[in-house]
Design an enzyme around this catalytic site. Structure first.
Site, short mmCIF file in Angstrom:
data_model
loop_
_atom_site.label_atom_id
_atom_site.label_comp_id
_atom_site.label_asym_id
_atom_site.label_seq_id
_atom_site.Cartn_x
_atom_site.Cartn_y
_atom_site.Cartn_z
N GLY A 61 0.80 -1.21 0.04
CA GLY A 61 0.09 -0.03 -0.10
C GLY A 61 0.96 1.10 -0.01
CD GLN A 84 3.27 5.97 2.45
OE1 GLN A 84 2.41 5.37 1.84
NE2 GLN A 84 4.05 5.11 2.98
CB CYS A 102 4.24 2.45 7.36
SG CYS A 102 3.79 3.77 6.44
CG LEU A 103 6.72 0.87 1.51
CD1 LEU A 103 6.27 1.28 0.22
CD2 LEU A 103 8.01 0.01 1.42
CG HIS A 150 -1.48 1.74 7.11
ND1 HIS A 150 -0.50 1.17 8.18
CD2 HIS A 150 -0.56 2.50 6.18
CE1 HIS A 150 0.62 1.83 7.84
NE2 HIS A 150 0.60 2.36 6.77
CD GLU A 151 -1.39 2.74 2.41
OE1 GLU A 151 -1.00 4.06 2.47
OE2 GLU A 151 -0.69 1.82 2.72
CG HIS A 187 0.04 7.34 5.01
ND1 HIS A 187 1.18 7.67 5.51
CD2 HIS A 187 -0.03 5.89 4.85
CE1 HIS A 187 1.95 6.74 5.70
NE2 HIS A 187 1.21 5.56 5.47
C1 Y12 Z 1 -1.70 -4.08 6.64
C2 Y12 Z 1 -0.84 -3.22 7.10
C3 Y12 Z 1 -0.21 -2.07 6.61
C4 Y12 Z 1 -0.39 -1.91 5.45
C5 Y12 Z 1 0.18 -0.65 4.53
C6 Y12 Z 1 1.15 -0.90 3.81
N1 Y12 Z 1 2.35 -1.22 4.21
C7 Y12 Z 1 3.41 -1.70 3.47
O1 Y12 Z 1 3.23 -1.82 2.10
C8 Y12 Z 1 4.53 -1.87 4.39
C9 Y12 Z 1 5.95 -2.30 3.38
C10 Y12 Z 1 7.09 -2.47 3.94
C11 Y12 Z 1 7.91 -2.95 3.01
C12 Y12 Z 1 9.16 -3.20 3.70
O2 Y12 Z 1 10.21 -3.79 2.73
C13 Y12 Z 1 10.57 -5.20 2.62
O3 Y12 Z 1 9.68 -5.87 3.57
C14 Y12 Z 1 11.59 -5.49 1.69
C15 Y12 Z 1 9.41 -2.98 5.21
O4 Y12 Z 1 10.77 -3.12 5.67
C16 Y12 Z 1 11.86 -2.32 5.20
O5 Y12 Z 1 11.82 -1.50 4.57
C17 Y12 Z 1 13.12 -2.60 5.99
C18 Y12 Z 1 8.72 -2.45 5.70
C19 Y12 Z 1 7.08 -2.05 5.46
C20 Y12 Z 1 -1.25 -2.50 4.65
C21 Y12 Z 1 -1.90 -3.86 5.17
CO CO Z 2 1.98 3.60 5.72
#
Ligand code: Y12
Ligand code: CO
Length: 176
Positions: A50, A55, A100-101, A142-143, A146
């Site tokens: 997401g 962001q 969260c990214l 969540h989004e 933001h």
């Molecule tokens: C459930 C809960 C939260 C959401 C919001 C969207 N969140 C994300 O897309 C998070 C992504 C994310 C990716 C990461 O990178 C890797 O895993 C390679 C990360 O870790 C690092 O950057 C070290 C952290 C978050 C949607 C549904």
């Molecule tokens: Co986020």
């Protein structure tokens, strides 16, 4: 028109830009379509599910969500492009470990509504109404936070937030 891949920079906590409130999209034009395409490429490259426009530094009410399917594949057919969303109904409660990214590497339990009804527009300005539950409901909430300038870490208990801030400062100091 086909364009080359554009990977945008992610705004990372504690950048104050993440606290800004986003404003509604008024024109469903090529500029919006290009931004949505760039956000998609950025989210997939950074392994997110997401992403909100804020962001990537754009304070517009735009978000995308692309969850993995039953085969654990993240396919573009399932991509939700959400413009100017409004939640019209919330029901129940659920706890889910979120990430969260913009807060890379930190994950914690957050309580949100279990199911929601959301109204929004697609990239062409068509109105969509959806009932969501499960991970889609969580991701949408969540989004949408933001877009109001909020992050999931604001929902942590006082003690958990304090611990997070201490760890985050340490991490930033170490240059990670
Ligand atoms: C459930 C809960 C939260 C959401 C919001 C969207 N969140 C994300 O897309 C998070 C992504 C994310 C990716 C990461 O990178 C890797 O895993 C390679 C990360 O870790 C690092 O950057 C070290 C952290 C978050 C949607 C549904
Ligand atoms: Co986020």
């Amino acid at each position: 028109m086909r364009r080359h891949k554009v990977i945008l920079d992610i705004v990372v906590y504690p950048d104050k830009r993440l606290r800004n409130k986003s404003t509604n999209v008024l024109e469903f034009d090529e500029k919006l379509h290009n931004l949505l395409d760039d956000m998609y490429e950025t989210m997939i490259t950074k392994e997110g599910i997401g992403l909100a426009a804020i962001q990537v530094g754009i304070t517009k009410n735009i978000l995308i969500i692309n969850l993995a399917n039953e085969d654990e594949k993240q396919i573009k057919e399932d991509l939700l492009e959400v413009i100017n969303p409004k939640i019209t109904h919330l029901e129940g409660s659920e706890i889910y470990q979120e990430g969260c990214l913009s807060v890379p590497g930190y994950y914690d339990d957050v309580q949100r509504a279990k199911s929601i009804t959301v109204e929004y527009f697609d990239r062409y300005g068509q109105k969509i109404i959806k009932d969501l539950d499960g991970l889609l409901s969580i991701a949408m909430q969540h989004e949408m936070d933001h877009l109001k300038g909020h992050l999931f870490i604001e929902k942590l208990s006082y003690l958990k937030r304090k611990k997070f801030e201490k760890e985050w400062k340490k991490k930033l100091k170490a240059g990670k």
